[in-house]
Write an enzyme that holds these catalytic residues in place. Sequence first.
Site, mmCIF file in Angstrom:
data_model
loop_
_atom_site.group_PDB
_atom_site.id
_atom_site.type_symbol
_atom_site.label_atom_id
_atom_site.label_comp_id
_atom_site.label_asym_id
_atom_site.label_seq_id
_atom_site.Cartn_x
_atom_site.Cartn_y
_atom_site.Cartn_z
ATOM 1 N N LYS A 2 33.701 34.904 43.525
ATOM 2 C CA LYS A 2 32.402 34.740 42.874
ATOM 3 C C LYS A 2 31.940 33.280 42.984
ATOM 4 O O LYS A 2 30.822 32.994 43.355
ATOM 5 C CB LYS A 2 32.535 35.157 41.414
ATOM 6 C CG LYS A 2 31.255 35.233 40.656
ATOM 7 C CD LYS A 2 31.519 35.918 39.339
ATOM 8 C CE LYS A 2 30.323 35.859 38.434
ATOM 9 N NZ LYS A 2 30.554 36.588 37.181
ATOM 10 N N GLU A 53 43.221 29.042 45.212
ATOM 11 C CA GLU A 53 44.143 29.964 45.888
ATOM 12 C C GLU A 53 43.413 30.738 46.993
ATOM 13 O O GLU A 53 43.891 30.861 48.120
ATOM 14 C CB GLU A 53 44.717 30.986 44.883
ATOM 15 C CG GLU A 53 45.543 30.381 43.760
ATOM 16 C CD GLU A 53 44.726 30.081 42.510
ATOM 17 O OE1 GLU A 53 43.563 29.633 42.649
ATOM 18 O OE2 GLU A 53 45.237 30.281 41.397
ATOM 19 N N GLY A 95 33.951 39.301 36.999
ATOM 20 C CA GLY A 95 34.947 39.547 38.048
ATOM 21 C C GLY A 95 35.707 40.848 37.844
ATOM 22 O O GLY A 95 35.797 41.688 38.742
ATOM 23 N N ARG A 96 36.239 41.054 36.632
ATOM 24 C CA ARG A 96 37.093 42.235 36.433
ATOM 25 C C ARG A 96 36.288 43.523 36.271
ATOM 26 O O ARG A 96 36.868 44.586 36.055
ATOM 27 C CB ARG A 96 38.068 42.009 35.275
ATOM 28 C CG ARG A 96 37.454 41.486 34.010
ATOM 29 C CD ARG A 96 38.491 40.914 33.044
ATOM 30 N NE ARG A 96 37.837 40.365 31.867
ATOM 31 C CZ ARG A 96 37.377 39.130 31.770
ATOM 32 N NH1 ARG A 96 37.486 38.298 32.795
ATOM 33 N NH2 ARG A 96 36.794 38.711 30.671
ATOM 34 N N GLU A 109 42.829 39.824 29.899
ATOM 35 C CA GLU A 109 41.896 38.719 30.145
ATOM 36 C C GLU A 109 40.623 38.921 29.320
ATOM 37 O O GLU A 109 39.999 37.968 28.877
ATOM 38 C CB GLU A 109 41.560 38.605 31.642
ATOM 39 C CG GLU A 109 40.793 37.335 31.987
ATOM 40 C CD GLU A 109 40.778 37.004 33.481
ATOM 41 O OE1 GLU A 109 41.777 36.496 34.006
ATOM 42 O OE2 GLU A 109 39.749 37.255 34.132
ATOM 43 N N HIS A 154 63.793 55.048 35.052
ATOM 44 C CA HIS A 154 65.092 54.499 35.441
ATOM 45 C C HIS A 154 65.107 52.985 35.319
ATOM 46 O O HIS A 154 65.979 52.319 35.871
ATOM 47 C CB HIS A 154 65.430 54.946 36.866
ATOM 48 C CG HIS A 154 65.543 56.439 36.970
ATOM 49 N ND1 HIS A 154 66.718 57.120 36.735
ATOM 50 C CD2 HIS A 154 64.600 57.387 37.208
ATOM 51 C CE1 HIS A 154 66.492 58.421 36.853
ATOM 52 N NE2 HIS A 154 65.214 58.612 37.140
ATOM 53 N N LYS A 181 44.184 25.513 35.422
ATOM 54 C CA LYS A 181 43.502 25.171 36.686
ATOM 55 C C LYS A 181 43.232 23.674 36.721
ATOM 56 O O LYS A 181 43.446 23.004 37.728
ATOM 57 C CB LYS A 181 42.154 25.897 36.761
ATOM 58 C CG LYS A 181 42.190 27.311 37.245
ATOM 59 C CD LYS A 181 40.752 27.743 37.560
ATOM 60 C CE LYS A 181 40.531 29.207 37.341
ATOM 61 N NZ LYS A 181 39.130 29.605 37.418
#
Length: 546
Positions: free
Chosen positions: A196, A202, A256-257, A342, A373, A511
């Site tokens: 965005k 990253e 974003g999400r 978030e 398991h 950040k």
Amino acid sequence: MSSQTDSRRREAAWQTVERQRARLAKASLRALFAADSKRFARFSLTYDGLFLDYSKNRIDGKAIAALLRLARAADVAGWRKRLFAGDLVNATEGRAALHTALRDPASRAKEAAAARATLARVRAFADQARRKGRFTHVVHIGIGGSLLGPKLACQALAPETNGIEARFLSNVDGADFARAVRGLDPVKTLFVVVSKTFTTEETLANARAARDWIAGRLGQAAVARHFAAVTAAPDRAEAFGIPRAAIFEFWDWVGGRFSLWSAVGLTCAVAFGPDRFAQMLAGAHALDRHFRAAPLGRNLPVLLALLDVWNGNVLGHRARAVIPYDSRLALLPEYLQQLEMESNGKSVTREGLAVGRATAPVVVGAPGTDAQHTFFQMLHQGPDPVPAEFVVAVSGARRAQDRGEPGPGPKTQRAILLAHLLAQGEALMRGRNAAEARAAMRAEGLSAADIRRLLPHRVFPGNRPSTTILLRRLDPYHLGLLLALYEHKTFVLGVLWDVNSFDQWGVELGKKLAGGTARLLKDGKAGAHDSSTAGLARKIRAWSTP
Ligand code: F6P
């Protein structure tokens, strides 16, 4: 009504909910089922291809009534209206959250025209990219909300892709980059960079590595043909070397999400085709219609949110285990970690006051039966109960069945899988008391001494809540229904806790500090860093191979 009156009303409603605890904290689910033959029917609900069974939670009619009163006192209906109307529900950033307009073909929101035009471009671009084997691979580069939705969708719908494999690269780690491009033919590879802001360190580091990878193999001029970008900062993407025709915009009113439905889903449109991408949007839109119109007590996202309040705030369970009984939904827990934690992992209200109650339970999860398991031992016998949420696509992958794979076959495997799903919910709820454990050991032929010794280990406390969500089948439409269900549930929880679900200031500090720690790692000068941070940097420098 003044905001003081509002908050008094809300607090009174919270206290009414909390008072239900005394009656139900120790109530036995076995007894609740035994006392009411209609319990399953009373505490379950269908909408379209989704079915919710919440009868295995320690609730009763009075508790639900109190929770609904809380929903009314928190003005869920009013906030729902504001969300769909494009009001600035994200007040700390002065933004609307109009992801619902992206999937509403008839939306009259002023933002919808731009959204429709961009989605038309996505369709045309995806058609082109899929034409005659031009690309065999699409590598999606992004992080957080700019990656998790498309990654989940592509993994969930992988049998629906026709020959184009989608790969995803998020972590800033050379090993992850190497994995993402291993075995790829650069001529047939498309990179989609999604950010965005187009400043995320990253994502940009990975995008530069990908650009070098293409330029090194096909020449600098090829970059323009092998990259697309999705961003709210098109100038930055252009400066990176991506032509305008391959840059797709999204806007500050899409968080974003919540962005899978925008051009952020370009990778999905390329991988499984724009028609199926459109079906996913149609499923999400169908859920929007339900959320918007259904009364609170018959509203799936509202009920799911109220159950989190009940299990978390009232019964004190601080985590929730999400167990998809379907490997194609393996990424669902991770996706929900971002969506829910978030969005709602916050300590202050919209007004900046202390929330005063726990928000955002920790989401953990893994697909069943694998999870049985790994951590199910703790779910069954640990001292801190963790409510389980089972998510199941009832029909298997049609194409896999059609292929008639060798061995027991997908149908047989699915039958085993679904039997385990039912057994786990039943076991968590019923448990096994001492008399039952003794009887089981006697039937196994154990001696009296062994039975005495093993008894405490073989008792299951039971009475552990679980919720089950069934999807009729896993296809783009039903996936759209499911993800929109969780989006709205997250929003409703934010309303109940009075937090803004659409900002994420909590990711800022780390950040910011990374600039200073990068310098520390480079020059080793401790400066203002604490002794642990400086000491770790020294050790890393000492152990780094030149
Ligand atoms: O994790 C923080 C966050 O800001 C997310 O909300 C967002 O989805 C992600 O980083 C990526 O940001 P961008 O799309 O700007 O690269």
